[in-house]
Scaffold this motif. Structure first.
Motif, PDB file in Angstrom:
ATOM      1  N   UNK A   1      -6.190  11.520  56.582  1.00  0.00           N
ATOM      2  CA  UNK A   1      -6.903  12.741  56.196  1.00  0.00           C
ATOM      3  C   UNK A   1      -8.383  12.680  56.551  1.00  0.00           C
ATOM      4  N   UNK A   2      -8.942  13.836  56.848  1.00  0.00           N
ATOM      5  CA  UNK A   2     -10.371  13.973  57.159  1.00  0.00           C
ATOM      6  C   UNK A   2     -11.224  13.360  56.055  1.00  0.00           C
ATOM      7  N   UNK A   3     -10.910  13.701  54.791  1.00  0.00           N
ATOM      8  CA  UNK A   3     -11.704  13.190  53.675  1.00  0.00           C
ATOM      9  C   UNK A   3     -11.579  11.680  53.527  1.00  0.00           C
ATOM     10  N   UNK A   4     -10.399  11.138  53.826  1.00  0.00           N
ATOM     11  CA  UNK A   4     -10.189   9.706  53.740  1.00  0.00           C
ATOM     12  C   UNK A   4     -10.947   8.933  54.797  1.00  0.00           C
ATOM     13  N   UNK A   5     -10.948   9.460  56.021  1.00  0.00           N
ATOM     14  CA  UNK A   5     -11.698   8.827  57.112  1.00  0.00           C
ATOM     15  C   UNK A   5     -13.187   8.820  56.778  1.00  0.00           C
ATOM     16  N   UNK A   6     -13.686   9.933  56.275  1.00  0.00           N
ATOM     17  CA  UNK A   6     -15.108  10.012  55.899  1.00  0.00           C
ATOM     18  C   UNK A   6     -15.435   8.972  54.824  1.00  0.00           C
ATOM     19  N   UNK A   7     -14.529   8.807  53.867  1.00  0.00           N
ATOM     20  CA  UNK A   7     -14.753   7.836  52.790  1.00  0.00           C
ATOM     21  C   UNK A   7     -14.788   6.408  53.337  1.00  0.00           C
ATOM     22  N   UNK A   8     -13.859   6.101  54.241  1.00  0.00           N
ATOM     23  CA  UNK A   8     -13.806   4.755  54.820  1.00  0.00           C
ATOM     24  C   UNK A   8     -15.074   4.429  55.599  1.00  0.00           C
ATOM     25  N   UNK A   9     -15.519   5.363  56.409  1.00  0.00           N
ATOM     26  CA  UNK A   9     -16.725   5.131  57.211  1.00  0.00           C
ATOM     27  C   UNK A   9     -17.966   5.059  56.325  1.00  0.00           C
ATOM     28  N   UNK A  10     -17.997   5.856  55.257  1.00  0.00           N
ATOM     29  CA  UNK A  10     -19.130   5.795  54.323  1.00  0.00           C
ATOM     30  C   UNK A  10     -19.177   4.455  53.601  1.00  0.00           C
ATOM     31  N   UNK A  11     -18.007   3.807  53.489  1.00  0.00           N
ATOM     32  CA  UNK A  11     -17.941   2.479  52.858  1.00  0.00           C
ATOM     33  C   UNK A  11     -18.351   1.376  53.818  1.00  0.00           C
ATOM     34  N   UNK A  12     -18.583   1.724  55.089  1.00  0.00           N
ATOM     35  CA  UNK A  12     -18.961   0.732  56.089  1.00  0.00           C
ATOM     36  C   UNK A  12     -17.781  -0.009  56.668  1.00  0.00           C
ATOM     37  N   UNK A  13     -16.601   0.575  56.543  1.00  0.00           N
ATOM     38  CA  UNK A  13     -15.376  -0.087  57.004  1.00  0.00           C
ATOM     39  C   UNK A  13     -14.901   0.471  58.341  1.00  0.00           C
ATOM     40  N   UNK A  14     -14.135  -0.333  59.069  1.00  0.00           N
ATOM     41  CA  UNK A  14     -13.450   0.169  60.249  1.00  0.00           C
ATOM     42  C   UNK A  14     -12.300   1.062  59.779  1.00  0.00           C
ATOM     43  N   UNK A  15     -11.952   2.048  60.591  1.00  0.00           N
ATOM     44  CA  UNK A  15     -10.917   2.983  60.155  1.00  0.00           C
ATOM     45  C   UNK A  15     -10.017   3.398  61.311  1.00  0.00           C
TER      46      UNK A  15
END
Length: 215
Positions: A165-179
């Motif tokens: 999901x769009x919101x999930x990808x944004x959350x992962x990248x905001x956490x500094x993680x690879x996605x």
């Protein structure tokens, strides 16, 4: 890469069509109605966010908590209809056999998460399970992924998230993680362009591809 974190709906289990069906049916019973496109914008967000939005928009009588509980019970009743995403199990077993710690971080409620864990014996392979009820901010806020990293005692930058999901990808990248963006057609036309890699099937992934994301 020291840990892999999976979203649940649309990533581990192909459950989004059931969520859509149950949510729209309940909403219409209560006096509201939305288009498919409007509904898809809530994929990856918390139950509370979605039903709060519906309550305000349509002036619905039940409380947000009551509506969440109604949907929760209907989902549990229909869980027999849910199957694993194609080739997910083989991919998970590959990671497990390679010794990589795995976790699940879902915006769904704890009861639904526990039901999926039990049905598919996920606790045999994964170390940690976090639901949307265990954090104060839902995706796209990174809190749920940062909570997983903290509990697993692994730096966020060493974690890989798989999201549909769009919101999930944004959350992962905001956490500094690879996605990795998992393009599941049943999750709607989600914008996964912020992901480091986008795939449509787990048979397109292997350990070498995952490791290269961290080079």
């Amino acid at each position: 890469m020291k840990a892999i974190i999976f979203d649940m709906d649309g990533v581990i289990v192909d459950s989004e069509p059931l969520h859509f069906e149950l949510e729209r049916s309940l909403l219409e019973e209560l006096g509201g109605k939305i288009t498919k496109e409007e509904h898809k914008s809530f994929v990856g967000t918390s139950d509370y966010h979605m039903w709060s939005t519906f309550k305000e928009k349509f002036n619905l009588k039940p409380s947000v908590e009551e509506m969440i509980e109604m949907k929760k019970e209907r989902f549990i009743e229909n869980i027999y209809r849910i199957e694993l995403v194609e080739n997910f199990q083989e991919f998970m077993l590959t990671l497990y056999n390679e010794g990589y710690p795995m976790a699940l971080a879902s915006s769904n409620n704890k009861k639904a998460v526990n039901a999926i864990i039990k049905k598919f014996d996920l606790d045999r392979y994964m170390e940690l399970f976090i639901s949307g009820e265990e954090v104060s901010k839902g995706k796209p806020d990174p809190e749920i992924f940062l909570t997983v990293a903290e509990k697993m005692k692994i730096e966020p930058t060493a974690c890989l998230v798989i999201e549909d999901a769009y919101n999930g990808v944004r959350a992962a990248k905001a956490a500094g993680m690879k996605c990795i963006g998992f393009q599941n057609k049943n999750s709607g036309n989600q914008d996964l362009s912020k992901a480091d890699l986008v795939v449509e099937n787990y048979n397109k992934l292997d350990i070498d591809i995952l490791r290269k994301l961290f080079n």
